[in-house]
Design an enzyme around this catalytic site. Structure first.
Site: not given
Length: 183
Positions: A98, A145-146
């Protein structure tokens, strides 16, 4: 109007059926259950107990993958795992979430791709939209996250490069042969 509730029911049924199948002490049953919900699974894969899968029809596992116990594979946004990949205990791979900045808590998704010969260590988390390069290593407990370049080891929260991994093009996991058939 009926489409959304029906989709929720089918999605919930899938999660429940696959979770129950993950407790059956037989690798072939787990593979058959995933395939019955639309997953594409290469030859020689070994899946341990406790696997949680969301959106199996958007899951693709290459040949000779090893999936350890209590792994979460969220394929709702599309999840492609290469060949000879090891995903260790408690790892979580997410393709949907979300939007925390959304006033309506909007749902968003993005595919995750894991290259051949990658190693996803225990209790690591990979977030939506990330690509893990060929031969890359995600250290235990890392939050990715990357994108991770090929043949690179990352670790930490958020994950950062730690070292280069020697290129080892020829290795095979022999996942199914090295797995006890009933567990």
């Amino acid at each position: 109007m009926l489409r959304k509730p029906l989709g929720l029911i089918v999605g919930s049924a899938e999660v429940v059926v696959l979770r129950l199948a993950s407790g059956v002490p037989n690798n072939a049953v787990r593979l058959a259950a995933l395939r019955s919900w639309g997953a594409v699974i290469g030859a020689g894969c070994a899946i341990h107990h406790g696997l949680q899968v969301r959106g199996a029809r958007r899951l693709s596992l290459g040949a000779d993958c090893f999936i350890a116990e209590d792994v979460t594979l969220d394929a709702r946004g599309g999840l492609t795992v290469g060949s000879h990949v090891s995903i260790n205990s408690g790892a979580q791979i997410w393709t949907a979430q979300h939007d925390s900045a959304s006033p309506v808590f909007a749902y968003e998704s993005a595919p995750v791709r894991i290259g051949d010969r990658a190693w996803i260590n225990a209790r690591s988390i990979i977030l939506p939209g990330v690509s893990i390069g060929e031969g890359a290593v995600v250290a235990a407990g890392a939050v990715v996250t990357k994108d991770v370049p090929a043949w690179t080891m990352v670790g930490g929260v958020p994950a950062k490069p730690l070292a280069d991994r020697p290129r080892v093009d020829a290795y095979r996991l022999d996942a199914r042969r090295n797995k006890v058939w009933w567990w």
